[in-house]
Structure formats: C-alpha cells, structure tokens
Design a protein around this motif. Structure first.
Motif, short mmCIF file in Angstrom:
data_model
loop_
_atom_site.label_atom_id
_atom_site.label_comp_id
_atom_site.label_asym_id
_atom_site.label_seq_id
_atom_site.Cartn_x
_atom_site.Cartn_y
_atom_site.Cartn_z
N GLU A 92 0.82 -1.20 0.00
CA GLU A 92 0.00 0.00 0.00
C GLU A 92 0.86 1.26 0.00
N ARG A 93 2.04 1.19 0.59
CA ARG A 93 2.95 2.33 0.60
C ARG A 93 3.70 2.48 -0.72
N GLY A 94 3.62 1.44 -1.56
CA GLY A 94 4.35 1.46 -2.82
C GLY A 94 5.81 1.10 -2.68
N ALA A 95 6.18 0.47 -1.55
CA ALA A 95 7.58 0.10 -1.29
C ALA A 95 7.84 -1.29 -1.86
N LYS A 96 8.41 -1.34 -3.03
CA LYS A 96 8.60 -2.60 -3.74
C LYS A 96 9.54 -3.54 -3.00
N MET A 97 10.74 -3.06 -2.62
CA MET A 97 11.72 -3.94 -1.99
C MET A 97 11.24 -4.46 -0.65
N GLU A 98 10.63 -3.59 0.15
CA GLU A 98 10.12 -4.02 1.45
C GLU A 98 9.02 -5.07 1.29
N THR A 99 8.19 -4.89 0.26
CA THR A 99 7.15 -5.88 -0.02
C THR A 99 7.77 -7.23 -0.35
N LEU A 100 8.81 -7.22 -1.17
CA LEU A 100 9.47 -8.48 -1.54
C LEU A 100 10.13 -9.14 -0.34
N VAL A 101 10.71 -8.34 0.55
CA VAL A 101 11.35 -8.91 1.74
C VAL A 101 10.34 -9.62 2.61
N TRP A 102 9.21 -8.98 2.87
CA TRP A 102 8.20 -9.61 3.72
C TRP A 102 7.56 -10.81 3.04
N LEU A 103 7.41 -10.76 1.72
CA LEU A 103 6.91 -11.93 1.01
C LEU A 103 7.90 -13.09 1.13
N GLY A 104 9.19 -12.78 1.04
CA GLY A 104 10.20 -13.81 1.20
C GLY A 104 10.17 -14.45 2.58
N ILE A 105 10.01 -13.62 3.62
CA ILE A 105 9.91 -14.14 4.98
C ILE A 105 8.68 -15.03 5.13
N THR A 106 7.58 -14.60 4.50
CA THR A 106 6.36 -15.43 4.52
C THR A 106 6.61 -16.78 3.88
N GLY A 107 7.32 -16.79 2.76
CA GLY A 107 7.64 -18.05 2.09
C GLY A 107 8.50 -18.96 2.96
N VAL A 108 9.44 -18.39 3.69
CA VAL A 108 10.30 -19.18 4.58
C VAL A 108 9.47 -19.84 5.68
N ILE A 155 2.80 -21.45 -1.81
CA ILE A 155 4.21 -21.06 -1.87
C ILE A 155 4.65 -20.89 -3.32
N ILE A 156 4.21 -21.80 -4.20
CA ILE A 156 4.54 -21.67 -5.62
C ILE A 156 3.96 -20.37 -6.18
N TRP A 157 2.74 -20.07 -5.82
CA TRP A 157 2.09 -18.82 -6.23
C TRP A 157 2.85 -17.62 -5.68
N LEU A 158 3.28 -17.71 -4.44
CA LEU A 158 4.03 -16.63 -3.80
C LEU A 158 5.33 -16.35 -4.54
N ILE A 159 6.07 -17.41 -4.88
CA ILE A 159 7.33 -17.24 -5.60
C ILE A 159 7.08 -16.61 -6.97
N THR A 160 6.03 -17.07 -7.64
CA THR A 160 5.69 -16.52 -8.96
C THR A 160 5.40 -15.03 -8.87
N LEU A 161 4.65 -14.62 -7.85
CA LEU A 161 4.33 -13.20 -7.69
C LEU A 161 5.57 -12.39 -7.32
N MET A 162 6.48 -12.97 -6.55
CA MET A 162 7.71 -12.26 -6.22
C MET A 162 8.53 -11.97 -7.48
N VAL A 163 8.56 -12.93 -8.38
CA VAL A 163 9.26 -12.73 -9.65
C VAL A 163 8.58 -11.63 -10.46
N GLN A 164 7.26 -11.65 -10.51
CA GLN A 164 6.52 -10.64 -11.28
C GLN A 164 6.70 -9.25 -10.68
N VAL A 165 6.65 -9.16 -9.35
CA VAL A 165 6.82 -7.85 -8.71
C VAL A 165 8.24 -7.33 -8.92
N SER A 166 9.23 -8.22 -8.83
CA SER A 166 10.61 -7.78 -9.02
C SER A 166 10.86 -7.28 -10.44
#
Length: 206
Positions: A92-108, A155-166
């Motif tokens: 919501e803040r538009g912070a791309k890298m922070e979003t990816l970091v928290w998504l990565g932690i969620t995946g872990v 998790i597969i969906w999460l990884i796919t979205l992380m690639v798309q967001v990056s």
C-alpha cells in the motif's frame, strides 16, 4: 457511395473498445473459489468426525500426536500470516523492496511449516501408522495432506508473484494478484486452526 467506402463501413471489428476486466470481478471470482474450497474442507472435516474414532485396534491420536511439534507448526503458519500482512502494508505504501522482503519471509515460514508436516508424516509412516492402517489415519492423512497441498500451491504462487513484482513492480495487476493470494493465505490459516483444534487437540485430550 463508392465500393471502397462500403468495404470500410462493413469492416469487422476484432477489438473491444471498452474495458474487458470489470472492476472487482477478480475479487468476486476468487471469493467464489474460496467458498468452493470451504466445501471441500467441510466434507473432509465431516469425514474425519465420522471416522476419527475408528482405530481398527491400532494407535489412537494420544499415542501418535506430539502436541509440542504441532504447536510449533501452528505458530509458523500464524507468523507467516502476520508477515504477509506486513507485505500488504508495504504494498500500500508502494515500497517494492520491502514488499518483496516480507513476502520472502512469509515463504520461509510456509516452507518450514511444510517441512515439519512432512517430518510428521514420515515419522508416523515409519512407526507403522500410515494412511492404510485405520479409518482414523486415512481421514487424518487426507485432511492434513490436503491442507499441506494447498500450502504448497500457495508457496509456488508466492514465488511466482515475487518474480513478477521484481520485474514489473507494484502495478495494479500485481496488486490485485497479491490481494488474492492474501485472502488465500489467511484462509489456509483459518483452516489450520480448525485442524489443530478438531483433529489434534480433541484427538489427544478428548
């Protein structure tokens, strides 16, 4: 009117000029999917409710389940839901890298949950308490395994979205997809709380 003008006026149109993706249609469709998933899990819970006491002279939940291990696994999934919430706040803040970091932690957290679940399944089967041992174990493996399969797809969906967001950033399409995955992930949390309470706690303490 010339023949050329007649051909131009009768030329077929292959492209829509209006928006082909009505607002909120994705959310509505995804809610319908979640409702259908609710029906699947409702059937599995009902089946376990009927078969959960049929041990076929085999081990009971009190003999098999390690509530400490299950509690750790539950905490992992609940923490993953919290970290996904942080990812949505950063989105919501538009912070791309922070979003990816928290998504990565969620995946872990999600992967750790799956690892413990696979360990539990392997341990039970090694002790001779596989899904063919009794009706209770058949319903248990089916219900818990179906939930684990959903987490795997998540998790597969999460990884796919992380690639798309990056690659493409937090464009409206990716925001909509992240919102759908958020509903799916929290839905799995709710289902697991039911599994923990109905299958594990009632099985051991009931």
């Amino acid at each position: 009117m010339s023949a050329t003008q007649v051909q131009e006026t009768e030329k077929p149109q292959f492209y829509l000029t209006d928006d082909h993706h009505p607002e909120n249609s994705t959310n509505l469709g995804f809610w319908l999917y979640l409702m259908s998933d609710c029906l699947i899990f409702a059937v599995l819970f009902a089946t376990h409710g009927v078969l959960g006491r049929n041990y076929a002279a085999g081990p009971s939940p009190a003999d098999l389940f390690d509530l400490n291990l299950v509690a750790i696994n539950t905490a992992l999934l609940l923490f993953s839901s919290i970290t996904y919430g942080f990812a949505m706040l950063q989105m919501e803040r538009g912070a791309k890298m922070e979003t990816l970091v928290w998504l990565g932690i969620t995946g872990v957290f999600g992967a750790a949950f799956l690892a413990l679940e696979i360990y539990e399944f392997h341990h039970l089967i090694a002790e001779g308490a596989g899904p063919t041992r009794s009706a209770f174990l058949s319903s248990f493996f089916t219900l818990v395994g179906t939930h684990g399969l959903h987490v795997t797809f998540g998790i597969i969906w999460l990884i796919t979205l992380m690639v798309q967001v990056s690659k493409r950033g937090l464009i409206p399409e990716n925001r909509r997809r992240l919102m759908c995955l958020s509903m799916f992930w929290h839905f799995l949390d709710v289902i697991w709380i039911g599994v923990f309470s109905f299958v594990y706690l009632l099985g051991v303490l009931g």
